[in-house]
Motif scaffolding. Structure first.
Motif, short mmCIF file in Angstrom:
data_model
loop_
_atom_site.label_atom_id
_atom_site.label_comp_id
_atom_site.label_asym_id
_atom_site.label_seq_id
_atom_site.Cartn_x
_atom_site.Cartn_y
_atom_site.Cartn_z
N ARG A 118 10.75 2.97 6.19
CA ARG A 118 11.53 4.20 6.21
C ARG A 118 12.32 4.39 4.92
N TYR A 119 12.81 3.27 4.35
CA TYR A 119 13.58 3.36 3.11
C TYR A 119 12.77 4.01 1.98
N CYS A 120 11.46 3.95 2.07
CA CYS A 120 10.62 4.51 1.01
C CYS A 120 10.64 6.03 1.04
N ASP A 121 10.99 6.59 2.18
CA ASP A 121 10.94 8.05 2.34
C ASP A 121 11.91 8.44 3.45
N PRO A 122 13.19 8.17 3.24
CA PRO A 122 14.15 8.17 4.36
C PRO A 122 14.45 9.54 4.96
N HIS A 123 14.11 10.60 4.23
CA HIS A 123 14.48 11.92 4.77
C HIS A 123 13.27 12.74 5.20
N ASN A 124 12.12 12.11 5.28
CA ASN A 124 10.90 12.80 5.72
C ASN A 124 11.03 13.19 7.19
N GLU A 125 10.90 14.48 7.46
CA GLU A 125 11.11 14.94 8.84
C GLU A 125 9.86 14.87 9.69
N THR A 126 8.70 14.86 9.05
CA THR A 126 7.47 14.90 9.84
C THR A 126 6.78 13.55 10.00
N LEU A 127 7.04 12.64 9.07
CA LEU A 127 6.36 11.35 9.12
C LEU A 127 7.37 10.22 8.92
N PRO A 128 7.04 9.03 9.43
CA PRO A 128 7.89 7.87 9.11
C PRO A 128 8.00 7.71 7.59
N LEU A 129 6.88 7.87 6.91
CA LEU A 129 6.90 7.92 5.45
C LEU A 129 5.60 8.57 4.99
N ALA A 130 5.67 9.24 3.84
CA ALA A 130 4.49 9.92 3.33
C ALA A 130 3.56 8.92 2.65
N LYS A 131 2.30 9.26 2.63
CA LYS A 131 1.27 8.36 2.06
C LYS A 131 1.56 8.00 0.60
N ASP A 132 1.98 9.00 -0.19
CA ASP A 132 2.17 8.71 -1.61
C ASP A 132 3.35 7.78 -1.85
N LYS A 133 4.37 7.93 -1.01
CA LYS A 133 5.53 7.03 -1.14
C LYS A 133 5.11 5.62 -0.74
N ALA A 134 4.35 5.54 0.34
CA ALA A 134 3.87 4.23 0.78
C ALA A 134 3.01 3.60 -0.30
N ALA A 135 2.20 4.42 -0.96
CA ALA A 135 1.29 3.90 -1.98
C ALA A 135 2.06 3.34 -3.17
N TYR A 136 3.21 3.96 -3.48
CA TYR A 136 3.98 3.46 -4.62
C TYR A 136 4.82 2.24 -4.27
N TRP A 137 5.54 2.33 -3.15
CA TRP A 137 6.50 1.25 -2.83
C TRP A 137 5.92 0.13 -2.00
N MET A 138 4.91 0.45 -1.18
CA MET A 138 4.39 -0.56 -0.25
C MET A 138 2.86 -0.67 -0.28
N PRO A 139 2.26 -0.78 -1.48
CA PRO A 139 0.80 -0.92 -1.49
C PRO A 139 0.39 -2.30 -0.96
N LYS A 140 -0.79 -2.36 -0.43
CA LYS A 140 -1.29 -3.62 0.12
C LYS A 140 -1.18 -4.74 -0.90
N GLY A 141 -0.62 -5.84 -0.48
CA GLY A 141 -0.50 -6.99 -1.39
C GLY A 141 0.72 -6.95 -2.29
N HIS A 142 1.40 -5.80 -2.33
CA HIS A 142 2.59 -5.66 -3.17
C HIS A 142 3.67 -4.90 -2.42
N THR A 143 3.95 -5.37 -1.24
CA THR A 143 4.97 -4.70 -0.43
C THR A 143 6.34 -5.19 -0.88
N VAL A 144 7.25 -5.47 0.06
CA VAL A 144 8.59 -5.90 -0.34
C VAL A 144 8.49 -7.20 -1.15
N GLU A 145 8.86 -7.14 -2.42
CA GLU A 145 8.74 -8.33 -3.26
C GLU A 145 9.68 -9.43 -2.80
N GLN A 146 10.88 -9.02 -2.38
CA GLN A 146 11.83 -10.03 -1.97
C GLN A 146 12.62 -9.57 -0.75
N TYR A 147 12.43 -10.28 0.34
CA TYR A 147 13.18 -10.01 1.57
C TYR A 147 14.12 -11.20 1.77
#
Length: 862
Positions: free
Chosen positions: A503-532
RNA sequence: GCGGGUGUGGUGGAAUUGGUAGACGCGCCGGAUUCAAAAUCCGGUUCCGAGAGGAGUGCGAGUUCGAGUCUCGCCACCCGCACCA
């Protein structure tokens, strides 16, 4: 030395305002820059931050600021895990509305967090209790239903018979309800579940890819999932045409079977034994054990003899069928066969009910199976055709024979159970389901989402206010239009925390949990949260649920990744000494002080204080300190520095007054040293490096560059305590740096400024306010927050000599200084020339000479 | 009960992953400054021993030229156990 003239409060506030004005930490997708996502576990808004939060968010902030300085596009958000039990408790105890209470707490805690000077993009803040957050998880739940990930089944809860409410495990104290004191009962309810078990293998496999997770967490998750191979097979119930299906991981021990055990919840239990004398009492007793695995395991092992016997075609004799309180209906088939000789729990049970103990595994060590179960390796004995086989071969043989005669099959079982997400509580996300007499459980149509939580509720009656809400509960069936009722259960709060990283990747999106392009930039496969980063107490549940949820979201087409957190760091707890007065009452650290003799006394009356163990901070023991007091007294930088000093972040941190005081002193000292002792000797900002530097000046620079190198390594490895030690060591070097001649020469002046600026830049992630202030005081017009991490000059890291120890027969007797590349011959000559070496050899001859360049010499004499 | 972890001076911890144990800090001791105190600065500080030297990383064994680090067996403490978050 200087007087302190660093006004911490004002200065820190000044820089926080400057960063905010500049929007220094707001980020957006920038394809030109590499992203770095730093996430700390979001807090439950209890009302005030505690020291554990300060530790968690300081660690995250060091990483975020360090990565930002390295040029990454750093996403560092914050939010609130805002649904949960404490809000309802506040409502019942103090008459506050959970929503009002929660939102006020959030406002207060936001200010507290801001006063820490965290590099957070506050424009991305989320609160899970708001419909704009939870509407998306209602939609995802409907998708889970469509994809067969969500389903409904019966399961047991803790029931308080006086309040007529469901209790959390936490609310069950010694088997009794925490408010009523009534013995807790188990009760079956229809509840919603998510099929995490469908993903068990994938979750297990995925662990192998998480090489930046602590090994202990991966092991804990692996054990939790608990994949095991075994045999599922049917026993005949003598005198009936019924069969009992049993799962075992030890088919090899079949001939040692002494009894069949059924879970009290097993359908056959009541069927076989219902009506027998004592059965009702037995079941009642079983039902008084809580639902937690811990409670079940620790409870006295009890059995009830059904009077029936069971047999298996391969076994050849009959064994009794018992109902046993330690057998879980949720694992395997809810029925086991007991082998007392090779399982301690079965052994204890057999002793209690005088069942025979037959050894079938032996390792020739003469282990006495009538004294204790034997669970080690060995060969089969007393087992007919299995005799002499090893355990694995015997397992395979029994599985093969069962499969041949059609009574069973080899199978895989998981300890992991499906995730029950229904909670009989108000302050949670409504489950979007409507119950209709004709149509059954009907999903709320997407167009009607979100199902918002009504705010007009009262907590006069015990239980879930949604159940007695006059209008909210009643509605019409979306399918047939007849009067219907809403699901009054809400989601487990782990539901919200399972996807907030998206959600933090696209916190104000009203129609989706997050948009595809935001997910692609911040949470691509293999490169999601670098440090939790978060507490190790979440090692299994939260982290496993979030991993599962990510996969479920992928199944439903929301994201492309399956592992949400590439890097994980689990921090230790914060502990403090405990104090009690003469009457045994717990005292807050703020209620006591040291008297003249150094003993602790109560401030108000001077009476003696008993100092107790240093344990995890808890309200009940009152061994807590309020971060707000700390931040107010010492400032954010001192609090951050102390948190990072001394204790390795993965271990427990002991909070002490002396420790925070030491951090505070460092800040004042280094400020005074730079601003009052040496600033006047420094060349202006931007002065070119002189052509030639003296050896003296170069030595200082060498130390500075070694520090940069070391700090980078330490921060990346989360060795924050070592990083602190490193820059403190360098601070000492700086203070000891004096001109070689009477006056400072240009090279020395330049090296001094360069070194001081390096120091400021490397401690900036830890003490950002102080660093920013010093940066400005040294004449810079830019903000340090925009500056890059200093680059290491690797030519300065090379040492031309190295001092190593010389051992004689393994004991250090001398040390020698050589070139790091010195030959063995040179090392031998130098080592044997040492008086202490000759003395220790005591005239004995050299038998062996060991030389590890740059490390050690060992002279073996004899 | 089951699963996971931790253990080094007075104290928090460090030790380049098998190579000079105790970096850095807290505390303590001594000195400077001060009418005095606080604060600050400088020096010292593993233990035993006057010294030479010896001992030492929870306890006990083992592997190795060499073990805080690896192996086995104990002990103590901590975390999680599915409805606390």
């Amino acid at each position: 030395m200087s007087n302190e003239r660093y006004n911490i409060r004002e200065t820190e506030e000044k820089w926080r305002t400057a960063w905010a004005k500049r929007n220094a930490f707001a980020v957006s997708e920038d394809p030109a820059k590499k992203k770095y996502y730093v996430l700390e576990m979001f807090p439950y808004p209890s009302g005030r931050i505690h020291v554990g939060h300060v530790r968690n968010y300081t660690l995250g902030d060091v990483v975020a600021r360090y990565r930002k300085a390295q040029g990454f596009n750093v996403l560092h958000p914050m939010g609130w895990d805002a649904f949960g039990l404490p809000a309802e408790n506040a409502a019942m105890e103090r008459g506050l509305h959970p929503g009002k209470w929660t939102r006020e707490n959030i406002a207060a805690m936001r200010e507290q967090l801001k006063s820490m000077g965290l590099s957070i993009d506050w424009s991305r803040e989320v609160a899970t209790c708001e419909p704009d957050y939870y509407r998306h998880e209602q939609k995802m739940f409907l998708d889970f239903l469509k994809n067969g990930i969500a389903y409904r089944k019966e399961s047991v809860v803790n029931w308080d018979p006086v309040d007529n409410t469901v209790l959390a495990n936490e609310q069950v104290v010694d088997g009794k309800g925490w408010r009523t004191g009534a013995p807790v009962e188990r009760r079956k309810l229809n509840q919603w579940f998510l099929k995490i078990t469908d993903y068990a293998d994938d979750l297990l496999e995925g662990l192998k890819t998480l090489d930046r997770w602590p090994e202990k967490v991966r092991i804990m998750q692996e054990k939790w999932i608990g994949k095991s191979q075994g045999l599922q097979f049917k026993w005949n119930l003598v005198g009936t045409d019924q069969q009992i299906e049993v799962f075992t991981t030890r088919p090899d021990t079949l001939f040692g079977a002494a009894f069949i055990g059924l879970s009290p919840d097993h359908p056959l239990a009541t069927q076989l034994a219902g009506g027998k004398p004592g059965f009702d009492d037995f079941i009642r007793e079983c039902q008084q054990v809580g639902t937690s695995e811990e409670a079940i395991e620790k409870a006295e092992k009890l059995g009830f003899d059904t009077g029936y016997m069971a047999t298996h075609p391969l076994l050849g004799h009959e064994i009794p069928v018992y109902i046993a309180n330690f057998i879980l209906m949720d694992y395997g088939t809810g029925a086991i066969f007991g082998v007392p000789a090779h399982d301690q729990r079965d052994f204890d049970f057999a002793k209690k009910y005088h069942l025979p103990i037959r050894q079938v595994i032996s390792d020739d060590s003469g282990h006495d199976c009538t004294a204790e179960a034997y669970t080690g390796p060995g060969k089969l004995v007393n087992s007919h055709y299995l005799d002499g086989m090893d355990i694995e071969a015997a397992k395979a043989e029994i599985i093969k024979r069962c499969e041949e005669n059609g009574t069973g099959f080899g199978t895989t079982q998981y300890r992991l159970r499906d995730w029950g997400i229904s909670r009989q509580r108000y302050w949670g996300c409504p489950i979007p389901i409507i119950y209709c007499e004709d149509c059954g459980a009907v999903p709320v149509p997407e167009k009607d989402l979100p199902v918002t939580l009504p705010e007009d509720v009262s907590f006069d009656k015990p239980g879930n206010p949604l159940v007695h809400h006059p209008t909210w509960k009643n509605c019409s069936c979306p399918t047939c239009g007849k009067p219907a009722t809403r699901e009054t259960d809400t989601f487990d709060t782990f539901f919200e925390s399972s996807w907030y990283q998206f959600r933090y990747c696209d916190p104000h999106n009203e129609t989706l949990p997050l948009a595809k392009d935001k997910a692609a930039y911040w949470m691509p496969k293999g490169h999601t949260v670098e440090q939790y980063i978060g507490g190790v107490e979440h090692a299994v549940l939260h982290l496993l649920y979030a991993r599962f949820f990510t996969r479920a979201m992928k199944t439903c087409g929301y994201v492309d990744c399956d592992e949400p957190f590439m890097g994980l760091f689990t921090q230790g707890m914060v502990t403090h000494e405990t104090y009690q007065d003469t009457a045994g009452k717990w005292l807050f650290p703020s209620e006591i002080a040291k008297d003249d003799s150094g003993k602790f006394v109560k401030i108000d009356d001077g009476s003696a204080v008993k100092v107790g163990a240093t344990i995890k901070m808890s309200k009940s023991k009152r061994n807590v300190v309020d971060p707000e007091d700390i931040l107010g007294t010492y400032g954010a930088d001192a609090a951050r520095l102390f948190i990072l000093s001394d204790s390795p972040p993965e271990r427990d941190l002991e909070w002490t007054e002396a420790g925070i005081g030491g951090a505070y002193n460092y800040i004042r000292q280094i400020y005074g040293f730079i601003i009052y002792d040496v600033k006047d000797f420094l060349p202006p900002v931007g002065t070119e490096k002189p052509e030639a530097l003296s050896r003296h000046a170069t030595d200082l620079l060498k130390q500075a560059h070694k520090m940069i190198h070391g700090m980078s390594q330490d921060i990346e490895a989360f060795h924050m305590n070592k990083a602190v030690a490193r820059f403190r060591t360098f601070s000492n070097d700086l203070k000891g740096f004096k001109p070689e001649a009477q006056e400072w020469d240009d090279g020395e002046r330049w090296a001094l400024r360069e070194s001081i600026e390096i120091l400021i830049r490397v401690f900036n992630p830890m003490m950002p306010h102080l660093a920013e202030e010093l940066w400005q005081m040294l004449g810079h017009k830019t903000l340090l927050v925009d500056e890059r991490w200093p680059e290491v000059d690797h030519t300065l890291l090379i040492e031309d000599t190295v001092t190593i120890g010389v051992q004689v027969n393994g004991k250090v007797r001398a040390s020698i200084t050589l070139a790091p590349t010195a030959s063995e011959e040179e090392a031998r000559t130098a080592a044997l020339a040492q008086d202490n070496v000759q003395k220790a050899m005591d005239g004995k001859s050299l038998r062996k000479f060991i030389y590890v360049p740059g490390k050690i010499v060992n002279v073996v004499a004899g």
